[in-house]
Design an enzyme around this catalytic site. Structure first.
Site, mmCIF file in Angstrom:
data_model
loop_
_atom_site.group_PDB
_atom_site.id
_atom_site.type_symbol
_atom_site.label_atom_id
_atom_site.label_comp_id
_atom_site.label_asym_id
_atom_site.label_seq_id
_atom_site.Cartn_x
_atom_site.Cartn_y
_atom_site.Cartn_z
ATOM 1 C CD GLU A 246 -1.826 2.336 1.668
ATOM 2 O OE1 GLU A 246 -1.516 3.268 0.870
ATOM 3 O OE2 GLU A 246 -1.905 2.494 2.881
ATOM 4 C CB CYS A 280 -1.710 7.345 1.846
ATOM 5 S SG CYS A 280 -2.885 6.328 2.760
#
Length: 500
Positions: A246, A280
């Protein structure tokens, strides 16, 4: 050193490093730099812990994870203080992070058996003499490499789901937030009868690389930059260890003509500025349709102009947790302005390490680094577009593909379906991350694999398919006793069933 932090295995003692409060530079804690031998020893202990944990079964694991949930709730104030001290974020932001992590832990524990337990599946007509079933077995030991921006919520997306699936975990937190990892693991230690179910190894990149290469690790779950993710994959390739990656994002927000402009502006400012932009799935690019651009921009300017970074309790958000990130923000602001962007909130003068004040820049060319690279700071780019097609085209014109936000009263689902990304929030921001049943992850430079939800539970298992013969078929086709007449009969059946 605490019970869950990996001890030194031999004299002399390992070197140490300090975690610092990024607001003041004060020392928060001192931790060992674990080398490959210490990591391998932790993994070896985890292998044995995984056998014990896996043998407990779903019901007992659910009970113990429920006790851990309660322990986290009791410790929420103390844990939030550690998060705030090591990241610099406001205390309430740290508490929100913990609240979300606790909710995800609860969901994973309660749904693991339903998602992963043995179930029958159809055998089909040709194999009707077989009983088919599917189970998801734990992998064993999961190595988790966590980030510093959300040092509880993000790694818990892997830790909680891996534990619920029956695995043990060796957790390598960021060198900027090691104390958070240790404090988190300490809350579980007393609930697992002394078994090293969740261990913490601390250090720098070499410690993470050792975890990737350790022979007993069944899978690595990594969260961090795309560049570091590629290095993790390369290290894991040496032992064919599968990975869940990720990485970052360059998430867009699209504002349609019929959007609730007030709500869209509020979402853009929160999504772009909260946690000092170090999110993010935070908003970095806004594409607003021409006919509502002026009204939207005015509201964004009004809302972001009042925000101030600082320490508790005065700051709306904290400092740049990683000092080097300040220079990334500076470079992106300078490039956007040099290429013709127009600052309407802040500018170069907003960058005062370790803090960065809100910056909003309009009409930034699409080849600017503020558009093409992840900023990870409180910089919001707002570009107006003539129509929805152009908004979608620009939103998709990046190697990243993590999340996105859409504000539209009538076309939200339609717009979402056209976006190349793993997650979309419609008429809200970052909401998908707070829903435990939704998988979280991206495409392209944002990585692959999923945490959260049913996909997140399965990510930490290995599927096992079982076929059990109930009776022998009258026509043998998988035997050397097979006859031409038998095959002709089988082919005839297939033609009748599938050839029309």
């Amino acid at each position: 050193m605490t019970a869950t932090e990996v001890p030194a295995e031999a004299a002399p003692a390992p070197p140490t490093f300090e975690s610092l409060d990024p607001r003041t530079g004060d020392v928060v804690g001192t931790h060992p730099v674990h080398d490959a031998a210490a990591v391998d020893a932790a993994v070896a202990r985890a292998v044995e812990a995984a056998k014990w944990w896996g043998a407990l079964g779903y019901a007992e694991r659910r009970r113990r994870l429920g006790e851990w949930r309660k322990a986290l709730v009791r410790s929420i104030d103390a844990l939030a203080q550690v998060v705030s001290d090591e990241t610099g974020k406001p205390l309430d932001d740290a508490k929100l992070e913990l609240v979300l992590a606790i909710d995800h832990l609860d969901w994973a524990a309660k749904h693991a058996e339903k998602v992963l337990g043995r179930r029958k599946v159809s055998s089909g007509l040709l194999m009707s003499n077989q009983a088919a079933s599917l189970t998801y077995a734990p992998i064993g030991v999961i190595g988790v490499i966590g980030p510093w921006n959300y040092p509880v919520f993000t790694p818990m997306g892997s830790i909680a789901y891996a534990l619920a699936a029956g695995n043990a975990v060796v957790f390598k937190p960021s060198e900027l937030t090691p104390g958070v990892g240790v404090a988190l693991a300490d809350t579980l230690a007393e609930l697992v009868d002394g078994h090293p179910l969740l261990q913490v190894v601390t250090g720098f990149g070499e410690t993470g690389a050792a975890l990737c290469r350790s022979a007993g690790v069944g899978k690595i779950a990594f969260t961090g930059s795309t560049a570091t993710g590629k290095r993790v994959m390369a290290a894991c390739a040496e032992t064919l260890t599968p990975v869940l990656i990720e990485c970052g994002g360059k998430d867009p927000l699209i504002v349609d003509s019929d959007a609730d402009i007030e709500a869209a502006a509020d979402a853009a400012v929160w999504g772009g500025m909260s946690n000092a932009g170090q999110t993010c799935v935070g908003v970095e690019r806004v594409y607003v349709l021409e006919d509502v651009a002026d009204a939207f921009t005015a509201r964004v300017v009004a809302k972001s102009s009042t925000l101030r970074p600082g320490g508790n309790p005065a700051g709306d958000f904290g400092p740049m947790t990683m000092p080097a990130q300040t220079e990334v923000v500076r470079r992106h602001v300078e490039d956007a302005l040099a290429k013709g962007g127009r600052a309407v909130v802040g500018g170069n003068e907003s960058i005062r390490p370790p803090f960065v004040e809100p910056v909003v820049i309009l009409d930034v060319p699409e080849d600017s680094s503020a558009i093409t690279e992840e900023t990870f700071g409180p910089l919001l780019v707002v570009n107006r577009v003539p129509d929805l097609d152009e908004a979608v085209r620009r939103a998709n014109a990046t190697g990243y593909g993590l999340g996105a936000t859409v504000f539209s009263k009538k076309r939200g689902e339609e717009i979402a379906a056209r976006l190349r990304c793993g997650m979309v929030a419609i008429n809200s921001v970052i909401s998908f991350a707070g829903i435990p049943s939704l998988p979280f992850g991206g495409v392209g430079d944002s990585g692959f694999g999923r945490i959260h939800g049913e996909d997140g539970l399965r990510e930490f298992t290995r599927p096992q398919a079982v076929a059990r013969q109930k009776f022998a078929l009258p026509i043998a086709v998988t035997s050397f006793k097979r006859t031409s007449r038998g095959m002709a009969t089988l082919v005839g059946l297939i033609k009748m069933r599938h050839g029309r």
